[in-house]
Design an enzyme around this catalytic site. Structure first.
Site, PDB file in Angstrom:
ATOM      1  N   ASP A 261       0.887  -1.360   0.039  1.00  0.00           N
ATOM      2  CA  ASP A 261      -0.074  -0.104   0.222  1.00  0.00           C
ATOM      3  C   ASP A 261       0.756   1.041   0.056  1.00  0.00           C
ATOM      4  O   ASP A 261       1.754   1.309   0.314  1.00  0.00           O
ATOM      5  CB  ASP A 261      -0.919  -0.270   1.250  1.00  0.00           C
ATOM      6  CG  ASP A 261      -0.274  -0.367   2.259  1.00  0.00           C
ATOM      7  OD1 ASP A 261       0.776   0.349   2.519  1.00  0.00           O
ATOM      8  OD2 ASP A 261      -1.196   0.003   3.950  1.00  0.00           O
TER       9      ASP A 261
ATOM     10  N   ASN B 291      -4.369  12.757  -0.102  1.00  0.00           N
ATOM     11  CA  ASN B 291      -5.633  13.413  -0.060  1.00  0.00           C
ATOM     12  C   ASN B 291      -6.132  15.216   1.133  1.00  0.00           C
ATOM     13  O   ASN B 291      -6.207  15.803   0.496  1.00  0.00           O
ATOM     14  CB  ASN B 291      -6.581  11.902   0.597  1.00  0.00           C
ATOM     15  CG  ASN B 291      -6.983  10.889  -0.115  1.00  0.00           C
ATOM     16  OD1 ASN B 291      -6.800  11.214  -1.686  1.00  0.00           O
ATOM     17  ND2 ASN B 291      -7.110   9.701   0.160  1.00  0.00           N
TER      18      ASN B 291
ATOM     19  N   HIS C  42      -9.018  14.792  -2.626  1.00  0.00           N
ATOM     20  CA  HIS C  42      -8.917  13.217  -2.847  1.00  0.00           C
ATOM     21  C   HIS C  42      -8.905  13.613  -4.340  1.00  0.00           C
ATOM     22  O   HIS C  42      -8.756  12.196  -5.605  1.00  0.00           O
ATOM     23  CB  HIS C  42     -10.205  12.757  -2.919  1.00  0.00           C
ATOM     24  CG  HIS C  42     -10.696  12.765  -1.665  1.00  0.00           C
ATOM     25  ND1 HIS C  42      -9.886  11.384  -0.557  1.00  0.00           N
ATOM     26  CD2 HIS C  42     -10.952  13.636  -0.431  1.00  0.00           C
ATOM     27  CE1 HIS C  42     -10.682  11.711   0.389  1.00  0.00           C
ATOM     28  NE2 HIS C  42     -11.444  12.812   0.782  1.00  0.00           N
TER      29      HIS C  42
ATOM     30  N   ASP D 255      -6.858  10.524  -6.521  1.00  0.00           N
ATOM     31  CA  ASP D 255      -7.593   9.262  -7.928  1.00  0.00           C
ATOM     32  C   ASP D 255      -5.702   9.619  -8.448  1.00  0.00           C
ATOM     33  O   ASP D 255      -5.890   8.679  -9.139  1.00  0.00           O
ATOM     34  CB  ASP D 255      -8.386   9.880  -7.985  1.00  0.00           C
ATOM     35  CG  ASP D 255      -9.360   9.582  -6.946  1.00  0.00           C
ATOM     36  OD1 ASP D 255      -9.912   9.109  -6.062  1.00  0.00           O
ATOM     37  OD2 ASP D 255     -10.235  10.487  -7.200  1.00  0.00           O
TER      38      ASP D 255
ATOM     39  N   GLU E  39      -6.073   2.384  -0.831  1.00  0.00           N
ATOM     40  CA  GLU E  39      -4.450   2.511  -1.483  1.00  0.00           C
ATOM     41  C   GLU E  39      -3.642   0.740  -0.839  1.00  0.00           C
ATOM     42  O   GLU E  39      -2.830   0.983  -1.531  1.00  0.00           O
ATOM     43  CB  GLU E  39      -4.290   3.791  -0.815  1.00  0.00           C
ATOM     44  CG  GLU E  39      -3.875   3.522   0.774  1.00  0.00           C
ATOM     45  CD  GLU E  39      -4.434   3.015   1.663  1.00  0.00           C
ATOM     46  OE1 GLU E  39      -3.982   3.943   2.663  1.00  0.00           O
ATOM     47  OE2 GLU E  39      -6.107   3.376   1.031  1.00  0.00           O
TER      48      GLU E  39
END
Length: 298
Positions: A172, A180, A185, A189, A215
């Site tokens: 991760d 974020n 956000h 992304d 993630e």
């Protein structure tokens, strides 16, 4: 003679476009490890099997390295068994050679079923969209969690029966919540999408790369032992660390932590146990300082 309202001038018009012709031959996987995937039969000879030389590689119990072939000859298509151990079946009957008709079902191995069909361009686009939406993560375009869990189960069973290695990597993004919170956000992304695209370009075709959740991502390395898995993990870690992630002109430093585990039956008795081992290794990688690969060694 002068034209009046009763005079009509007719100009030739283009003939209406012909309907799309269903003249493109395909094999579509109906059951097995690659459900929904479609293969256009563009070559005169397409080999189905699990070996490196196969054009259509299917990982399933009972499939030979070069199991069967589909041969295209002008306006006819033939299915031929290549001396497979467990045979090739068409519509339930074992065959050595058979001319294929639209809709025929081909069984190879214990669970892999392919449908022979003809498509036009609209059919092809629709089928691919259906495949992508069912098996791919919408944001990153890598495989989704459902496909990953189904595939890991079949790969685990295959490796157990054939005594072949199987390694799982879980990773991760380090401090992703901070990305974020700091950049928004949409930036998060972007980072997830670029991580997926960067790693998809360096992994083998036979590796299964999936978004496990949020993630977190997973990589199934078929035929790889723990040492080879560690090498893959380090290559993946470096690729992410070196990639330039930029949002609105601002660089975002991104690193990942990776846990690697393999499949000795005495330790990992099923696919869920293998996930647990990889997850424990991932936790240790983060505890040791992040941006590193941690290998679970029994």
């Amino acid at each position: 003679m002068a034209n009046d309202e009763r005079t009509r001038i007719f100009e030739p018009t283009a003939p209406p476009k012909a309907e799309g012709r269903r003249d493109r031959a395909f094999l579509v996987v109906l059951a097995g490890t690659s459900v929904g995937e479609m293969y256009k039969l563009e070559q005169s000879r397409t080999v189905i099997g699990r070996g490196q030389k196969a054009s259509i590689r299917l990982f399933d119990d009972g499939i030979s390295r070069e199991h069967a072939e589909v041969v295209v000859e002008t306006d006819r298509v033939y299915l031929r068994d290549l001396g497979s151990t467990n045979g090739t079946f068409c519509n339930g009957a074992r065959v050595s050679e058979r001319e294929l008709a639209d809709g025929d079902k081909i069984l190879v191995g214990s669970t892999s079923i392919l449908k022979f069909t003809y498509h036009d361009d609209i059919d092809e686009v629709f089928q691919r969209q259906m495949y992508e939406s069912a098996l791919r993560d919408g944001l990153t375009k890598v495989f989704n969690k459902k496909y990953f869990t189904d595939r890991l189960e079949s790969e685990f069973t295959y490796a157990l029966r054939h005594s072949t290695p199987l390694t799982l990597l879980l990773f991760d993004l380090d401090h992703f919540k901070k990305v974020n919170d700091t950049y928004g956000h949409l930036a998060g992304d972007l980072v997830l999408s670029e991580v997926a695209a960067t790693l998809s370009a360096i992994l083998r075709n036979e590796d299964v790369f999936a978004r496990y959740g949020g993630e977190e991502f997973a990589i199934i390395c078929r035929g790889s032992d723990i040492e080879q898995g560690a090498v893959v993990g380090e290559r993946v870690r470096k690729a992410v660390e070196k990639h330039a992630f930029v949002w609105n002109g601002t660089p975002i430093p991104i690193t990942i932590s990776i846990g690697v585990a393999t499949m000795p039956p005495a330790v990992a008795k099923d696919s869920l146990a293998l996930i647990a081992l990889s997850d424990a290794a991932l936790y240790e990688a983060k505890r040791q300082g992040r941006n590193r690969v941690w290998v679970h060694r029994p």
